[in-house]
Motif scaffolding. Structure first.
Motif, PDB file in Angstrom:
ATOM      1  N   THR A  72      47.446 -48.150 -34.711  1.00 23.79           N
ATOM      2  CA  THR A  72      48.615 -47.311 -34.449  1.00 23.79           C
ATOM      3  C   THR A  72      49.642 -47.507 -35.560  1.00 23.79           C
ATOM      4  OG1 THR A  72      50.262 -46.631 -32.851  1.00 23.79           O
ATOM      5  CG2 THR A  72      49.837 -48.968 -32.969  1.00 23.79           C
ATOM      6  N   ARG A  73      50.271 -46.441 -35.925  1.00 21.20           N
ATOM      7  CA  ARG A  73      51.291 -46.484 -36.967  1.00 21.20           C
ATOM      8  C   ARG A  73      52.641 -46.082 -36.371  1.00 21.20           C
ATOM      9  NH1 ARG A  73      49.837 -47.367 -41.838  1.00 21.20           N
ATOM     10  NH2 ARG A  73      51.294 -45.959 -42.870  1.00 21.20           N
ATOM     11  N   LEU A  74      52.863 -46.539 -35.173  1.00 25.70           N
ATOM     12  CA  LEU A  74      54.049 -46.171 -34.413  1.00 25.70           C
ATOM     13  C   LEU A  74      55.344 -46.512 -35.145  1.00 25.70           C
ATOM     14  CD1 LEU A  74      54.979 -44.969 -31.745  1.00 25.70           C
ATOM     15  CD2 LEU A  74      54.858 -47.244 -30.760  1.00 25.70           C
ATOM     16  N   PHE A  75      55.389 -47.653 -35.799  1.00 28.13           N
ATOM     17  CA  PHE A  75      56.617 -48.080 -36.458  1.00 28.13           C
ATOM     18  C   PHE A  75      56.662 -47.698 -37.942  1.00 28.13           C
ATOM     19  CE2 PHE A  75      56.614 -50.593 -32.624  1.00 28.13           C
ATOM     20  CZ  PHE A  75      57.940 -50.528 -32.240  1.00 28.13           C
ATOM     21  N   HIS A  76      55.664 -46.977 -38.409  1.00 30.29           N
ATOM     22  CA  HIS A  76      55.659 -46.467 -39.781  1.00 30.29           C
ATOM     23  C   HIS A  76      56.175 -45.040 -39.724  1.00 30.29           C
ATOM     24  CE1 HIS A  76      53.332 -49.904 -41.259  1.00 30.29           C
ATOM     25  NE2 HIS A  76      52.726 -49.839 -40.079  1.00 30.29           N
ATOM     26  N   ARG A  77      57.413 -44.873 -40.174  1.00 31.55           N
ATOM     27  CA  ARG A  77      58.038 -43.555 -40.100  1.00 31.55           C
ATOM     28  C   ARG A  77      58.365 -43.077 -41.511  1.00 31.55           C
ATOM     29  NH1 ARG A  77      60.979 -46.213 -35.280  1.00 31.55           N
ATOM     30  NH2 ARG A  77      62.343 -47.121 -36.826  1.00 31.55           N
ATOM     31  N   LYS A  78      58.382 -41.776 -41.680  1.00 35.76           N
ATOM     32  CA  LYS A  78      58.704 -41.201 -42.989  1.00 35.76           C
ATOM     33  C   LYS A  78      60.212 -41.138 -43.214  1.00 35.76           C
ATOM     34  CE  LYS A  78      54.514 -38.477 -43.215  1.00 35.76           C
ATOM     35  NZ  LYS A  78      53.913 -37.147 -43.252  1.00 35.76           N
ATOM     36  N   TRP A  79      60.976 -41.483 -42.226  1.00 36.58           N
ATOM     37  CA  TRP A  79      62.430 -41.454 -42.315  1.00 36.58           C
ATOM     38  C   TRP A  79      62.984 -42.830 -41.962  1.00 36.58           C
ATOM     39  CZ3 TRP A  79      63.894 -42.608 -37.360  1.00 36.58           C
ATOM     40  CH2 TRP A  79      63.040 -42.219 -36.336  1.00 36.58           C
TER      41      TRP A  79
END
Length: 186
Positions: free
Chosen positions: A67-74
């Motif tokens: 999961t990349r839940l905490f990887h955000r583009k912002w």
């Protein structure tokens, strides 16, 4: 004799009436999250100790999580203050739920202090949202992330969510600090 038994009853009725006339919430003038701007070192140490202990446990297990839940583009700083508070509230909801799961006795003990701290922060944030922006609608960025969170809760394993949450705890703490600043943060 009648006078003596009537006095406590009158005091009780007057006290209840005055209490209803001036509810406790009305006495609060504003929301203050300032105590989260600079986190106390012993709280940070407790979180670091828990994270390190969890990483040791993960080395012994075979938990794979994509999961990349905490990887955000912002960045959190790009959000409005009400959006920041809403983001952190959602992060803290997930975090406290994951830290509240049953665990090995040693790890359960280690995470009690961070869990208590994060639970208090979540309650403070909820109070602020209810007071300052009760009908706030999230921005597109935040709405998309909240949908991603809901999807992850339905599709990811509990172990995966727990690992992701604990490994990104300092990001959650930074987001909390950013929400508390009420101004531009980095």
């Amino acid at each position: 004799m009648l006078c003596l038994s009537f006095t406590p009853l009158l005091a009780l009725v007057l006290g209840a009436s005055l209490g209803a006339a001036f509810p406790q919430d009305a006495l609060k003038k504003s929301c203050s999250l300032s105590k989260y701007q600079f986190l106390v070192p012993h709280e940070l140490k407790a979180v670091q100790k828990m994270k390190e202990q969890f990483e040791d446990i993960m080395l012994l297990s075979d938990r794979k999580c994509n999961t990349r839940l905490f990887h955000r583009k912002w960045n959190t700083a790009e959000l409005s203050v009400p959006d920041r508070v809403m983001l952190v509230e959602a992060e803290l909801d997930l975090t406290t739920a994951m830290l509240g799961l049953p665990a090995a006795p040693r790890f359960a003990e280690t995470r009690q202090r961070p869990l208590a701290f994060l639970t208090q922060a979540r309650e403070d944030l909820r109070g602020c949202m209810a007071m300052e922006a009760p009908s706030h609608q999230p921005s597109g960025k935040l709405r998309h992330w909240l949908q991603k969170l809901q999807t992850a809760k339905k599709t990811e394993t509990v172990g995966c969510l727990e690992a992701t949450t604990i490994l990104h705890l300092f990001q959650v703490l930074n987001d909390l600090r950013c929400a508390a600043l009420r101004e531009q943060c980095t």
